[in-house]
Design an enzyme around this catalytic site. Sequence first.
Site, PDB file in Angstrom:
ATOM      1  N   LYS A   1       8.168 -66.320 -33.876  1.00  0.00           N
ATOM      2  CA  LYS A   1       9.470 -66.973 -34.027  1.00  0.00           C
ATOM      3  C   LYS A   1       9.769 -67.124 -35.518  1.00  0.00           C
ATOM      4  O   LYS A   1       9.197 -67.970 -36.199  1.00  0.00           O
ATOM      5  CB  LYS A   1       9.490 -68.360 -33.367  1.00  0.00           C
TER       6      LYS A   1
ATOM      7  N   CYS B   1       4.350 -72.769 -50.951  1.00  0.00           N
ATOM      8  CA  CYS B   1       3.503 -73.873 -50.490  1.00  0.00           C
ATOM      9  C   CYS B   1       2.452 -74.261 -51.506  1.00  0.00           C
ATOM     10  O   CYS B   1       2.123 -75.421 -51.661  1.00  0.00           O
ATOM     11  CB  CYS B   1       2.849 -73.489 -49.168  1.00  0.00           C
TER      12      CYS B   1
ATOM     13  N   GLU C   1      -0.978 -73.938 -41.507  1.00  0.00           N
ATOM     14  CA  GLU C   1      -0.825 -73.773 -42.961  1.00  0.00           C
ATOM     15  C   GLU C   1       0.371 -74.618 -43.351  1.00  0.00           C
ATOM     16  O   GLU C   1       1.514 -74.237 -43.083  1.00  0.00           O
ATOM     17  CB  GLU C   1      -0.544 -72.306 -43.312  1.00  0.00           C
TER      18      GLU C   1
ATOM     19  N   GLU D   1       6.297 -83.392 -51.376  1.00  0.00           N
ATOM     20  CA  GLU D   1       6.613 -81.989 -51.642  1.00  0.00           C
ATOM     21  C   GLU D   1       8.114 -81.808 -51.799  1.00  0.00           C
ATOM     22  O   GLU D   1       8.881 -82.169 -50.913  1.00  0.00           O
ATOM     23  CB  GLU D   1       6.092 -81.129 -50.487  1.00  0.00           C
TER      24      GLU D   1
HETATM   25  P1  NAD Z   1       9.553 -76.287 -41.099  1.00  0.00           P
HETATM   26  O1  NAD Z   1       8.323 -76.967 -40.660  1.00  0.00           O
HETATM   27  O2  NAD Z   1      10.823 -77.015 -41.050  1.00  0.00           O
HETATM   28  O3  NAD Z   1       9.780 -74.953 -40.255  1.00  0.00           O
HETATM   29  C1  NAD Z   1       8.783 -73.965 -40.124  1.00  0.00           C
HETATM   30  C2  NAD Z   1       8.979 -73.256 -38.803  1.00  0.00           C
HETATM   31  O4  NAD Z   1       8.747 -74.178 -37.754  1.00  0.00           O
HETATM   32  C3  NAD Z   1      10.386 -72.701 -38.602  1.00  0.00           C
HETATM   33  O5  NAD Z   1      10.304 -71.450 -37.954  1.00  0.00           O
HETATM   34  C4  NAD Z   1      11.022 -73.741 -37.691  1.00  0.00           C
HETATM   35  O6  NAD Z   1      12.060 -73.228 -36.884  1.00  0.00           O
HETATM   36  C5  NAD Z   1       9.838 -74.155 -36.836  1.00  0.00           C
HETATM   37  N1  NAD Z   1       9.954 -75.467 -36.211  1.00  0.00           N
HETATM   38  C6  NAD Z   1      10.665 -76.545 -36.623  1.00  0.00           C
HETATM   39  N2  NAD Z   1      10.528 -77.568 -35.749  1.00  0.00           N
HETATM   40  C7  NAD Z   1       9.709 -77.124 -34.762  1.00  0.00           C
HETATM   41  C8  NAD Z   1       9.184 -77.714 -33.580  1.00  0.00           C
HETATM   42  N3  NAD Z   1       9.474 -78.970 -33.215  1.00  0.00           N
HETATM   43  N4  NAD Z   1       8.368 -76.973 -32.800  1.00  0.00           N
HETATM   44  C9  NAD Z   1       8.047 -75.710 -33.150  1.00  0.00           C
HETATM   45  N5  NAD Z   1       8.525 -75.095 -34.240  1.00  0.00           N
HETATM   46  C10 NAD Z   1       9.336 -75.800 -35.054  1.00  0.00           C
HETATM   47  O7  NAD Z   1       9.253 -75.752 -42.561  1.00  0.00           O
HETATM   48  P2  NAD Z   1      10.236 -74.951 -43.513  1.00  0.00           P
HETATM   49  O8  NAD Z   1      11.187 -75.912 -44.112  1.00  0.00           O
HETATM   50  O9  NAD Z   1      10.764 -73.758 -42.802  1.00  0.00           O
HETATM   51  O10 NAD Z   1       9.205 -74.398 -44.589  1.00  0.00           O
HETATM   52  C11 NAD Z   1       8.808 -75.140 -45.668  1.00  0.00           C
HETATM   53  C12 NAD Z   1       7.447 -75.752 -45.436  1.00  0.00           C
HETATM   54  O11 NAD Z   1       6.495 -74.725 -45.136  1.00  0.00           O
HETATM   55  C13 NAD Z   1       6.927 -76.432 -46.657  1.00  0.00           C
HETATM   56  O12 NAD Z   1       6.369 -77.669 -46.319  1.00  0.00           O
HETATM   57  C14 NAD Z   1       5.842 -75.490 -47.163  1.00  0.00           C
HETATM   58  O13 NAD Z   1       4.852 -76.092 -47.924  1.00  0.00           O
HETATM   59  C15 NAD Z   1       5.320 -74.915 -45.909  1.00  0.00           C
HETATM   60  N6  NAD Z   1       4.650 -73.634 -46.166  1.00  0.00           N
HETATM   61  C16 NAD Z   1       3.289 -73.603 -46.100  1.00  0.00           C
HETATM   62  C17 NAD Z   1       2.612 -72.423 -46.390  1.00  0.00           C
HETATM   63  C18 NAD Z   1       1.111 -72.368 -46.326  1.00  0.00           C
HETATM   64  O14 NAD Z   1       0.561 -71.273 -46.262  1.00  0.00           O
HETATM   65  N7  NAD Z   1       0.419 -73.485 -46.327  1.00  0.00           N
HETATM   66  C19 NAD Z   1       3.329 -71.286 -46.727  1.00  0.00           C
HETATM   67  C20 NAD Z   1       4.714 -71.357 -46.787  1.00  0.00           C
HETATM   68  C21 NAD Z   1       5.373 -72.549 -46.498  1.00  0.00           C
END
Ligand code: NAD
Length: 489
Positions: free
Chosen positions: A176, A285, A251, A383
Amino acid sequence: MGADFQLFIGGKWEDSVSKETMESINPATGSGYVTVSKANEQDVDKAVSAAREAFEIGPWADMAPGDRGRLLYKIAQKLWENVDYLAEVESRDNGLPINETKFIAIPAAIDVLEFYAGLANKIQGETLASPNDRFNYTLKEPLGVIGAIVPWNHPIMISMWKIAPALTAGNTIVIKPPEQTPVSVLELARLFKEAGLPDGVLNVVPGDGTHAGAALSSHSGVDKIAFTGSTNTGRLIMQAASKNLKPVSLELGGKSPNIVFEDADIEQAVNGSMFGIYFGQGQVCAAGSRLFVQDSIYDKFMDEFREKVQKIKIGDPLDGTTQMGPQVSQGQLEQVESYVASGIEQGATVTVGGERQKDRSGYYYTPTIVENVSNNMKIAQEEIFGPVVSVIRFTDEADALKKANNTIYGLASGMWTNDVKRAHRMAKKLQAGTVYVNTFSMLDSAAPFGGTKQSGFGRELGTEALDMYTETKHVWVDLSEDGLNWYGL
Ligand code: NAD
């Protein structure tokens, strides 16, 4: 009228069951530029069934490991032929400068696929030490259907961290992509299909988190969830996955310390620290968003740092001279603004940037340095996920270590020093999944990557990631003449 991009289920392009669509916004203009079918629970269900069928019967289920590896290499070759195209799609969808996608993110993603392709016929169990009257061994088997949920900052690269080890081990996968950037992973899947991946092995269901994401993470037909995203969503994923007790790898977010000691090479530390925070507009991240600078070199280091940061060229992501593009969305832009405002309110000082790029439409924010930050301020603890670095002074090694570890996160950390003893002392004590010495934010397909504390658990990349996509099965074969007769009957 149908959508410009459809869902990819069982090797076919389909509208969503509801016929709902969503717009992908070009962050450089703030306007929608394509429509994409929007998956909901029913579409996720169809994708999981297609993945299950491909896992259990047909060419993928029966493919020899060596052939699987060869096929993945062939797909990698196809991706190399399309680097420019994939880079453009990714940059248009999420605003990353084309030089970052073309020369770093997309090549790095293909390298990951090649790394795992070579491991396809090297996944092996063990013959166990057993007495002469029996034979015990283990098999390393695929888990089944993997559900992958990815964020918008590097959709292709982060998807590949999941697709490559999952497929190498013989699983099938449903991905997704994020609602903000749904296009690039669909285009990636199209190239996988064109290179010969059997139908149903890779399925893509763009949609929002609360419907498609939640449906995938709670689906009882999914055998494992691989998630990258925010810490708060990670908590929801764990809860949802508990429904059928599927394993999860998370992650999550970070607030990584980047420590500059007085014995560092100042020029290298300045250049590397800039890359550490401003690569990907700070939407990384592992970004070195807390910059700790030793008192004794503070002015020397910061004068050079400020001067260079002001010269970062902001512009159209598709222009090859651009060094920083827009933030991904209006929401993200507002989040960055509100964090900078909170820093000022708590007594910090913006010394570079700290504002929108006013002469441009789109979600542009200037590269920003905030000084006079203390470790307990919101901008030092939460963050931001934008081009904002919080600079904090420290006195000595013990002070740096204490401040660096004072966070709920533990994804990455880094230091700049020419003292080899100090580097290794610090590397042992920093609480993070990765420690960089005299560099920052580097990735290698062979090097495990992941977090400690509230940055999550599980390691992607490297041979270690294969453990997350395989199950160990123990086989016990009785070789005794008499067999088992406990009751003597
Ligand atoms: P997010 O958590 O809002 O969304 C990530 C994904 O989760 C999206 O595809 C979103 O649609 C989905 N999602 C949202 N709510 C959900 C739910 N209730 N159930 C299942 N899926 C759901 O994060 P974002 O704003 O898209 O990305 C930024 C975040 O990602 C930052 O916190 C960043 O640090 C983290 N990140 C971590 C890494 C790593 O490797 N540790 C890498 C990249 C980004």
